[in-house]
Design a protein around this motif. Structure first.
Motif, PDB file in Angstrom:
ATOM      1  N   UNK A   1     -83.100 -13.013 -49.281  1.00 14.90           N
ATOM      2  CA  UNK A   1     -82.661 -14.390 -49.083  1.00 14.90           C
ATOM      3  C   UNK A   1     -83.425 -15.354 -49.974  1.00 14.90           C
ATOM      4  N   UNK A   2     -84.521 -14.897 -50.591  1.00 15.09           N
ATOM      5  CA  UNK A   2     -85.216 -15.766 -51.550  1.00 15.09           C
ATOM      6  C   UNK A   2     -84.774 -15.460 -52.971  1.00 15.09           C
TER       7      UNK A   2
ATOM      8  N   UNK B   1     -97.601 -21.312 -21.179  1.00 12.50           N
ATOM      9  CA  UNK B   1     -96.834 -22.500 -20.802  1.00 12.50           C
ATOM     10  C   UNK B   1     -95.347 -22.150 -20.742  1.00 12.50           C
TER      11      UNK B   1
ATOM     12  N   UNK C   1     -92.875  -6.121 -47.697  1.00 10.41           N
ATOM     13  CA  UNK C   1     -93.132  -6.677 -46.372  1.00 10.41           C
ATOM     14  C   UNK C   1     -91.845  -6.924 -45.608  1.00 10.41           C
ATOM     15  N   UNK C   2     -90.829  -7.432 -46.283  1.00 10.29           N
ATOM     16  CA  UNK C   2     -89.599  -7.760 -45.568  1.00 10.29           C
ATOM     17  C   UNK C   2     -88.446  -7.884 -46.557  1.00 10.29           C
TER      18      UNK C   2
ATOM     19  N   UNK D   1     -85.304  -8.406 -46.000  1.00 12.94           N
ATOM     20  CA  UNK D   1     -84.349  -9.476 -45.700  1.00 12.94           C
ATOM     21  C   UNK D   1     -84.841 -10.806 -46.270  1.00 12.94           C
ATOM     22  N   UNK D   2     -86.133 -11.090 -46.064  1.00 11.91           N
ATOM     23  CA  UNK D   2     -86.691 -12.332 -46.595  1.00 11.91           C
ATOM     24  C   UNK D   2     -86.609 -12.326 -48.118  1.00 11.91           C
TER      25      UNK D   2
ATOM     26  N   UNK E   1    -105.638 -15.046 -30.591  1.00 13.13           N
ATOM     27  CA  UNK E   1    -105.318 -16.437 -30.836  1.00 13.13           C
ATOM     28  C   UNK E   1    -105.109 -17.187 -29.520  1.00 13.13           C
TER      29      UNK E   1
ATOM     30  N   UNK F   1     -99.393 -20.903 -25.616  1.00 15.66           N
ATOM     31  CA  UNK F   1     -97.956 -21.101 -25.759  1.00 15.66           C
ATOM     32  C   UNK F   1     -97.203 -20.184 -24.812  1.00 15.66           C
TER      33      UNK F   1
ATOM     34  N   UNK G   1     -94.232 -19.326 -19.784  1.00 17.58           N
ATOM     35  CA  UNK G   1     -94.008 -18.576 -18.554  1.00 17.58           C
ATOM     36  C   UNK G   1     -94.014 -19.475 -17.324  1.00 17.58           C
ATOM     37  N   UNK G   2     -94.899 -20.453 -17.376  1.00 16.11           N
ATOM     38  CA  UNK G   2     -95.060 -21.275 -16.182  1.00 16.11           C
ATOM     39  C   UNK G   2     -93.888 -22.246 -16.026  1.00 16.11           C
ATOM     40  N   UNK G   3     -93.141 -22.440 -17.111  1.00 13.17           N
ATOM     41  CA  UNK G   3     -92.050 -23.407 -17.043  1.00 13.17           C
ATOM     42  C   UNK G   3     -90.949 -22.976 -16.086  1.00 13.17           C
TER      43      UNK G   3
ATOM     44  N   UNK H   1    -103.845  -9.003 -31.542  1.00 11.61           N
ATOM     45  CA  UNK H   1    -103.332 -10.260 -32.078  1.00 11.61           C
ATOM     46  C   UNK H   1    -102.986 -11.219 -30.946  1.00 11.61           C
TER      47      UNK H   1
ATOM     48  N   UNK I   1    -104.189 -20.112 -29.028  1.00  8.36           N
ATOM     49  CA  UNK I   1    -103.007 -20.969 -29.032  1.00  8.36           C
ATOM     50  C   UNK I   1    -101.769 -20.167 -28.672  1.00  8.36           C
ATOM     51  N   UNK I   2    -101.718 -18.923 -29.190  1.00  7.51           N
ATOM     52  CA  UNK I   2    -100.587 -18.065 -28.870  1.00  7.51           C
ATOM     53  C   UNK I   2    -100.561 -17.827 -27.374  1.00  7.51           C
TER      54      UNK I   2
END
Lengths: 486, 535
Positions: free
Chosen positions: A345-346, A482, A338-339, A341-342, A473, A479, A484-486, A469, A475-476
């Motif tokens: 680092x683990x 918000x 999957x990754x 780099x991860x 979601x 997020x 963008x509107x900032x 995706x 919530x995504x």
């Protein structure tokens, strides 16, 4: 509900496309169902192991392993030696495996090293490495054997004594060495092996002064002991002394196991759990049982005789891969896949994991090639290994697998669909175009087209998934809004 | 008493150089148990290098190591890999998430440290074949998640989680490591919404209350003032100041971050600043949104007068580079942009070019140049494709006019003092400074009305830097060209621009005169301008 169905269809678009193609080809090909079944199950026993050997590199992020050709080459060298040294039957198969696997481990290690220095382009690298090793293999078989190493065997060598014959007949050697092991022998072996293993385990625990825990080994030994005892009943003994199992009986046994398993779970379940799932299993089993009364299907099931040990080996590998994916090493492979780099680092040694994945895949591929050749009965010295990667990868992709994701289920489904199409294409060509030759060409065309189409359709699903995706979601979306509107 | 004074981390006299260039010089700092320690500084100040040294990253060892000593809880350590640092109880919450989308939250928290149970094969072949103890992994993950107040199922896949949640999963992973003593947060709030950032700061405080030391790397002054106990400012690899937050103020920190003597890059007589107040508007940008990964612009509004040199500054990742790239149509963007009164059409690629906007990209080698082509080709390529210049018409087809191209290239080489063997030389073989001059020549060949230069001095030596800056000033003075210059080097902007816009969080935080105070620039960059009394 409608959208769920749509999503399901879209997600499995590759498999569904080939299912429809297979149905269409069957309609056009004008062959009988028993013929198709017989061919299909033969090919299934030949090729599934090889396709399964592709799974681990996909999980470890190495993509589709075109280098399984190298595993096949190891197998063919081992088979040549087995024939030369007179290995035959089941022992011959063991000999071949015993020689092929160490070679495959070495080759897999080297390929893994190679892949580690070309991360991201493993697939094209694997393909080229396959061609390169094919060259070395030809050099070995055309010149070195007989030319440098004297071999006096006119069954294997061409008349000048330099170079190996085009085709090696395995008739008196390992032909059906695995297929022809009688069920009763398998049962005997399983019973005594489980006894021995349990004994060793108990002794080790005794020495280490751990609690003996007799329940655990008993769970395995007792059912085997019951089966073993049943073998002494003459009728059962006669049934078990065969080496092939009629598909009809196999289906019945499978249904019985499903029903017993479900009943066990329904009785033993906790109060809180609902038995819905298991009741559905039983209903499903009943439906399948009902279907076997369709005369055409019944005849088809009666015609096919499965080589028992070969299928046991394949099923064991399926379960083994599932088990392996749940081990620490399997989880590390998933992480690396999957990754990287991860993973690094683990504290996971990424290169080591990738090499292990290649070694496993190459070794399994070498066993897969032995299984395939012992079933076919002749080894095309310079040809048997060449298309192995192409056809296996095509089969895996047809099942809906991709470069990043492949499961046992997809492999099994893929083998069924791909080989159905493969069997039918010649007949379909004959009856549609009046020329079997065109159908033959069509086979090769199918294999390449399958890879191209499957990869393209997969890219299509993935591309739309990305958009899905961000849409799904809330919530995504919130997020992002918000921000963008900032 | 002794216990009280024990430092979790002591960095003593740390120095590091990359091939002769010192990037860190004699930096020392100490972090106590339960302390929130802010580490501040501009891009390139040496913060990341310091953290790379602390974590024993391979990049440090492969470039000749460092000098100085690191002590963890009083014991000297020498980490050879990040894994060693992890074992010693140091964790990092990364700026870009180190999470695996296809794994569940629990799997991510436990990655590389999975709990296992022995199996029969594992007794024979070693612990690699032990099977995962998923119930224990899930239970541990639950505890870690509860600790930071995140009520989401530990079996949820990370893919599709909101960005803010991912940050918290990273934190949960670090605190699940049982011996964690020191946690480094690398700009954790950069990608969070305001409420998420607040929650994160609360989590940091509660972790510190449990005795974990925290190093907090951030650009946001307000957050430092809110949670940190102590702070250190780095500038150009040197430690400028270490102070307790109680003894300092936002204004002082801002000054410390920016402050430096302004290099005289352009002599005053070559840059007579003329008043452009009365001139017509060359470029008007309203509510520009640019979706450039890592450099997102979120509603930028400004006006540039004809004949002006307009600077755009700000820290990396805040969106300043996104502005020119959006205008040129390199990334999807929307907003109202007018060039000399004509409306820019974002859907048409090259529309900005045909309206007289020429762009010298910050990505010289990737976007600005065709490295394998000759200098002459590079210089005229843009003009040829957009203006159909340097072509001879043969009726059925148009072919490149080599003669005109070479003459023009020769002129440009002379004008900009491009050091080369001739117009036919491969651009890839030139030095960075000379490549930059080729980019500039190429942009000028399009005869633009507005020249946009992005990071024109990145990666080039001081001599070439001075020449380019002087030439820009010359262009404005002699030819009245309008110039927009985007740069991370504030000193550079201040030496040449008439006005400087500071971008923070994708928006223009403030537009300042070049002689505004260091504190004003510092505050604008740290997005704290409106929160403080300075004006």
């Amino acid at each position: 509900m409608g959208t769920n169905l749509g999503k399901f269809l879209f997600k499995n678009n590759v498999a569904i496309l080939f299912l429809l193609l297979s149905v269409g080809a069957f309609a056009a090909a004008n062959v009988s169902l028993p013929f198709l079944f017989e061919e299909l199950f033969t090919r299934f026993s030949r090729n599934t192991f090889m396709v399964l050997s592709l799974l681990i590199p996909v999980v470890a992020g190495l993509g589709l392993n075109f280098a399984i050709v190298i595993g096949a080459i190891a197998a063919q060298i081992a088979i040549f030696l087995t024939v030369l040294w007179g290995g035959a039957g089941f022992v011959g198969v063991l000999m071949a495996v015993g020689m092929a696997v160490p070679m495959a481990i070495l080759f897999g290690f080297l390929v893994g090293k190679l892949f580690n220095s070309m991360k991201g382009t493993e697939m094209i690298g694997g393909m080229v490495a396959g061609f390169f090793s094919d060259g070395l293999y030809q050099f070995l078989f055309l010149f070195v054997l007989g030319g440098i190493i004297p071999i006096a065997n006119d069954q294997l060598m061409i008349s000048t004594g330099i170079g190996v014959l085009n085709a090696i007949v395995l008739e008196n050697s390992i032909h059906h060495g695995l297929d022809n092991v009688a069920m009763i022998h398998i049962l005997d072996f399983a019973f005594f092996a489980s006894l021995a293993l349990s004994a060793i385990m108990l002794i080790v625990r005794g020495v280490k002064k751990q609690p003996l825990n007799l329940k655990q080994p008993a769970k395995v030994v007792l059912p085997l002991a019951v089966l073993y005892a049943l073998g002494f009943i003459p009728a059962v003994g006669r049934f078990l002394s065969a080496d092939r199992l009629m598909l009809f009986y196999a289906v019945m046994i499978a249904l019985a196991i499903v029903v017993l398993y479900s009943l066990y779970h329904i009785i033993r379940r906790k109060e809180s759990e609902k038995p819905t799932r298991f009741i559905l299993y039983i209903v499903g089993a009943a439906v399948v049982f009902g279907l076997t009364y369709i005369p055409e299907l019944e005849r088809s099931l009666m015609v096919v005789r499965l080589p028992v040990l070969t299928y046991i080996v394949i099923i064991s590998l399926c379960l083994g891969i599932k088990w392996f994916m749940n081990t620490k090493l399997g989880q590390n492979m998933r992480t690396v896949g999957q990754d990287r780099a991860v993973a690094a680092s683990s504290g996971i040694n990424v290169n080591r994991i990738r090499i292990i994945a290649m070694i496993m895949s190459t070794s399994l591929a070498s066993i897969g090639q032995i299984i395939s050749l012992q079933n076919i009965g002749t080894m095309a010295t310079y040809g048997s290994h060449q298309q192995v990667a192409l056809f296996s990868i095509a089969a895996l992709l047809v099942g809906g697998a991709s470069v990043q994701r492949a499961t046992v289920k997809q492999a099994l489904l893929g083998v069924f669909l791909f080989h159905t199409l493969f069997i039918l294409s010649a007949n379909a060509g004959q009856s549609l175009l009046g020329n079997a030759q065109i159908g033959e060409y069509f086979r090769v065309f199918v294999a390449y087209a399958v890879i191209a189409v499957a990869l393209a359709m997969h890219a299509w699903v993935r591309k739309s998934n990305k958009q899905v995706i961000t849409q799904i979601d809330p919530r995504v979306a919130a997020t992002a809004a918000s921000a963008e509107s900032k | 008493m002794m216990e009280e004074q024990r430092y979790v981390l002591e960095l003593q006299h740390i120095s590091k150089e990359y091939s002769g260039n010192p990037v860190l010089q004699d930096v020392s700092l100490t972090v106590k148990k339960g302390q929130i320690y802010a580490l501040m500084g501009e891009n390139g100040a040496g913060k990341s290098t310091l953290m790379n040294i602390l974590f024993g990253m391979p990049v440090i060892h492969s470039t000749g190591g460092f000098t100085g000593t690191i002590k963890i809880s009083g014991e000297e350590v020498n980490f050879l890999s990040p894994h060693d640092a992890m074992e010693a109880g140091i964790g990092m919450v990364h700026q870009e998430f180190m999470l695996i989308p296809g794994f569940t939250i629990a799997e991510n928290i436990k990655v590389g440290r999975e709990d296992t149970l022995p199996t029969l094969p594992s007794r024979v072949f070693g612990p690699d074949l032990e099977r995962l103890n998923r119930p224990k992994m899930n239970a541990d993950a639950r505890v870690a998640l509860d600790n930071i107040g995140l009520d989401i199922s530990e079996e949820t896949k990370v893919a599709g989680l909101p960005v803010g949640y991912m940050q918290f999963v990273e934190i949960a992973r670090e605190i699940d490591k049982k011996n964690i003593k020191l946690l480094v947060f690398d700009e954790p709030t950069a990608v969070l919404t305001e409420s998420e950032a607040d929650q994160l700061l609360k989590v940091m405080q509660s972790l510190a209350a449990k005795g974990i030391a925290i190093i907090f790397i951030t650009h946001r002054l307000s957050e430092v003032m809110q949670v940190a106990d102590y702070m250190t400012v780095l500038r150009d690899g040197e430690l400028v100041a270490s102070k307790a937050i109680a003894d300092t103020s936002a204004v002082e920190i801002a000054e410390l971050m920016v402050g430096r003597a302004i290099e005289k890059l352009v002599d005053d007589d070559k840059n007579t600043k003329v008043s452009t107040e009365q001139n017509e508007v060359a470029l008007s940008v309203k509510d520009l949104y640019v979706d450039m990964p890592g450099e997102t612009a979120r509603g930028v509004t400004f006006e540039v007068k004809s004949g002006e040199i307009f600077g755009i500054g700000g820290l990396a990742g805040q969106g300043k580079v996104g502005i020119p790239n959006g205008l040129m149509g390199m990334f999807s963007s929307h907003g109202d942009v007018e060039i000399f009164g004509e409306k820019l059409n974002f859907t048409k690629l090259g529309n900005a070019l045909s309206k007289g906007l020429a762009f010298v990209s910050e990505d010289r080698r990737g976007v600005g140049l065709l490295l394998e082509e000759s200098i002459a080709h590079n210089i005229m390529f843009g003009a040829m494709t957009t203006k159909r210049d340097y072509l001879s018409n043969f009726g059925i087809t148009k072919l490149l006019s080599a003669g005109r191209m070479n003459r023009h290239a020769k002129d440009m080489i002379k004008l900009l003092d491009i050091r080369c063997v001739g117009g036919g030389q491969r651009v890839g073989a030139l030095s960075g400074g000379n490549q930059q001059k080729v980019c500039l020549a190429s942009a000028l060949t399009m005869k633009p009305r507005i020249l946009v230069v992005s990071e024109p001095t990145r990666g080039i030596d001081i001599g070439a830097k001075k020449l380019i800056m002087e030439y820009l000033a010359h262009l404005r003075q002699e030819e009245g060209l309008t110039i927009i210059m985007i740069s991370s080097e504030l000193a550079e902007l201040r030496s040449i621009c008439d006005r400087i816009a500071i971008v923070s969080d994708g928006k223009i935080e403030d537009i300042l005169a070049p002689d505004a105070s260091d504190a004003q620039f510092g505050l604008a960059m740290s997005a704290a301008a409106q929160n403080s009394e300075v004006s």
